[in-house]
Design an enzyme around this catalytic site. Structure first.
Site, PDB file in Angstrom:
ATOM      1  N   MET A  81      54.128 -10.145  15.427  1.00 45.98           N
ATOM      2  CA  MET A  81      55.254 -11.047  15.206  1.00 45.98           C
ATOM      3  C   MET A  81      56.286 -11.031  16.335  1.00 45.98           C
ATOM      4  O   MET A  81      57.198 -11.840  16.349  1.00 45.98           O
ATOM      5  CB  MET A  81      55.942 -10.722  13.876  1.00 45.98           C
ATOM      6  CG  MET A  81      56.452  -9.313  13.729  1.00 45.98           C
ATOM      7  SD  MET A  81      58.141  -9.001  14.353  1.00 45.98           S
ATOM      8  CE  MET A  81      59.114  -9.936  13.188  1.00 45.98           C
ATOM      9  N   TYR A  82      56.164 -10.138  17.312  1.00 47.45           N
ATOM     10  CA  TYR A  82      57.119 -10.120  18.407  1.00 47.45           C
ATOM     11  C   TYR A  82      56.952 -11.378  19.250  1.00 47.45           C
ATOM     12  O   TYR A  82      55.905 -11.595  19.877  1.00 47.45           O
ATOM     13  CB  TYR A  82      56.921  -8.881  19.292  1.00 47.45           C
ATOM     14  CG  TYR A  82      57.259  -7.560  18.635  1.00 47.45           C
ATOM     15  CD1 TYR A  82      57.990  -7.493  17.453  1.00 47.45           C
ATOM     16  CD2 TYR A  82      56.840  -6.364  19.201  1.00 47.45           C
ATOM     17  CE1 TYR A  82      58.292  -6.282  16.864  1.00 47.45           C
ATOM     18  CE2 TYR A  82      57.146  -5.138  18.621  1.00 47.45           C
ATOM     19  CZ  TYR A  82      57.866  -5.111  17.441  1.00 47.45           C
ATOM     20  OH  TYR A  82      58.165  -3.900  16.855  1.00 47.45           O
ATOM     21  N   SER A  83      57.987 -12.207  19.238  1.00 44.52           N
ATOM     22  CA  SER A  83      57.954 -13.501  19.931  1.00 44.52           C
ATOM     23  C   SER A  83      56.709 -14.296  19.543  1.00 44.52           C
ATOM     24  O   SER A  83      56.073 -14.942  20.379  1.00 44.52           O
ATOM     25  CB  SER A  83      58.034 -13.328  21.452  1.00 44.52           C
ATOM     26  OG  SER A  83      59.287 -12.815  21.837  1.00 44.52           O
TER      27      SER A  83
ATOM     28  N   LYS B  18      50.924  -4.122  15.182  1.00 45.03           N
ATOM     29  CA  LYS B  18      51.281  -4.124  13.764  1.00 45.03           C
ATOM     30  C   LYS B  18      50.925  -5.454  13.118  1.00 45.03           C
ATOM     31  O   LYS B  18      50.750  -6.472  13.789  1.00 45.03           O
ATOM     32  CB  LYS B  18      52.781  -3.873  13.595  1.00 45.03           C
ATOM     33  CG  LYS B  18      53.329  -2.689  14.356  1.00 45.03           C
ATOM     34  CD  LYS B  18      54.813  -2.515  14.110  1.00 45.03           C
ATOM     35  CE  LYS B  18      55.440  -1.621  15.155  1.00 45.03           C
ATOM     36  NZ  LYS B  18      55.580  -2.296  16.462  1.00 45.03           N
TER      37      LYS B  18
END
Length: 349
Positions: A54-56, A80
Site C-alpha cells: 500500500m505504500y504509494s 506487507k
C-alpha cells in the site's frame, strides 16, 4: 553494522532496516534518487529492506524491485499485505482470497520470485486468524515466502495467533513490527515482552515519532500546519492541543539529553530502540540521501544506563505520549455496538 538473527527464522539481518514508505508519490517521487538511497544503504551494511503493497499504491515496491536488481540474493526483503489496493470489494484484508492475489502482485512489482518476510499489516476481525495462518503457510510451502509475521498487532492477538497455530498444527508468525520510540513506549508494556517470550523477531517502526524527534518541531517555534507531515495529520502537530504540547515539552528535555552526549536528537532517537533486548532491527525511513546519512551517522551510539534512566524520567517506561498507530483501531473501540448492551439490559436491577 551489527547483525542479529530474526527471531528463530535463521535469517541474519542488520540492526537497521531500510524502510521505504517514503519512496514514491507520498514522499520522494524520483525513482532514480530512491534507487540511489537503497544502494547507499546496502553499501553501508544494511541488508534488510522493508516495504508494503500500500505504500504509494504499490509504487514503493516497484522502486525497491528496481533497486535490488543484481543484488537480490544479498538482501532480506520484507513486504506487507492488508490495506486496500484499489477500489472494489475483496481487495484488502487478511482472507485467503485476497492474500493469494496480493502476494502475486507484490512479487510482480518487486521483480522477484520470493519474499523473505511477508507481514500481515494489521489485524482483520472479519477473517478467522486460522484462515490467514493457513494461506501464509501454503505460500511458504510453495516457495513464494520464506517466513511470515505481523505488524502492529496487539499483544493479545499475537498470543491468540500463536495458540491457534499450535492447536491446528499451522506455521506461526515469526516476527512483529510495532511502533516504538522515545515518545511512544507502549510496546514495552505488553508487545515486546510477548515477542521475546515467543521467540519472535521485532522490527520497530517510527523511531522519529512521525517527525517529532527530528528536531524540526520545537516548543515556542511556529509549526506550519499546511505543509509536509503536518498537513497530512494536523491534529498530531497542532501545538494548541494538550497532547502535542506534552510531546513538545518532552522533546525539549530529550534535546538536552542528546546535547549532553554531543549528539543530535535524531541520533538519540534511533539509538533508543536498539537498547531493548527484544528489538531485532530498527526501521529507518529516509526520504532523501541526506536523511539516510544523518541516521547512519549515529550507528555507533551506545546509551549507558544513566542515559536510559534520564530518558525514563522524561517518558516513563510503557508510556505513549501519542497514539502511534493513526490508521487503524480495533472494532471494540470504533463500533459502539460492541461495548454497549441493549438499552433495556443496561441497568443492574
Amino acid at each position: 553494522m551489527r547483525y542479529r538473527t530474526l527471531g528463530r527464522t535463521g535469517m541474519e539481518v542488520s540492526a537497521y532496516c531500510l524502510g521505504t514508505m517514503m519512496f514514491g508519490a507520498v514522499g520522494n517521487p524520483d525513482h532514480d534518487d530512491c534507487v540511489r538511497i537503497v544502494h547507499a544503504a546496502l553499501d553501508r551494511g544494511i541488508n534488510f529492506v522493508d516495504t508494503a503493497d500500500m505504500y504509494s499504491a504499490g509504487e514503493s515496491e516497484t522502486i525497491v524491485g528496481k533497486a535490488l536488481r543484481g543484488r537480490r540474493d544479498d538482501v532480506v526483503l520484507a513486504t506487507k499485505v492488508h490495506f486496500p489496493m484499489g477500489e472494489g470489494r475483496n481487495r484488502s484484508g487478511n482472507s485467503r482470497r485476497w492474500i493469494v492475489r496480493a502476494v502475486e502482485e507484490s512479487l510482480r512489482r518487486l521483480d522477484t520470485d520470493w519474499i523473505d518476510l511477508y507481514q500481515v499489516h494489521r489485524p482483520d476481525h472479519t477473517t478467522d486468524v486460522e484462515e490467514t495462518l493457513s494461506v501464509l503457510g501454503d505460500l511458504v510451502r510453495q516457495g513464494k515466502v520464506r517466513a511470515f509475521g505481523c505488524s502492529t498487532f496487539p499483544a493479545e492477538e499475537i498470543v491468540e495467533a500463536h495458540h491457534v497455530a499450535e492447536r491446528r498444527g499451522l506455521m506461526r508468525f515469526r516476527t512483529e513490527q510495532p511502533p516504538y520510540s522515545l515518545l511512544a513506549r507502549g510496546a514495552e508494556a505488553h508487545v515486546l515482552p510477548v515477542v521475546e517470550r515467543l521467540g519472535m523477531g521485532a522490527l520497530t517502526w517510527s523511531p522519529l515519532a512521525s517527525g517529532f524527534l527530528t528536531g524540526a518541531y520545537r516548543k515556542g517555534r511556529p509549526i506550519d500546519l499546511g505543509s509536509g507531515r503536518a498537513a497530512l495529520t494536523p491534529a498530531r502537530f497542532d501545538p494548541a492541543l494538550p497532547g502535542n504540547a506534552a510531546k513538545l515539552d518532552a522533546v525539549e528535555e530529550l534535546v538536552a539529553v542528546a546535547d549532553g552526549l554531543g549528539r543530535t536528537l535524531p541520533e538519540l532517537a534511533v539509538a533508543f530502540p536498539q537498547a531493548h533486548p527484544a528489538v531485532t532491527s530498527v526501521i529507518v525511513g529516509p526520504r532523501t540521501r541526506e536523511q539516510l546519512d544523518a541516521t547512519l551517522k549515529g550507528a555507533d551510539l551506545v546509551l549507558d544506563d544513566d542515559v536510559l534512566d534520564r530518558i525514563d524520567a522524561i517518558v516513563p517506561p510503557g508510556t505513549d505520549l501519542y497514539r502511534a498507530d493513526g490508521v487503524w483501531s480495533p472494532p471494540s473501540l470504533t463500533d459502539p455496538g460492541l461495548r454497549r448492551r441493549p438499552r433495556a439490559a443496561r441497568a443492574a436491577a
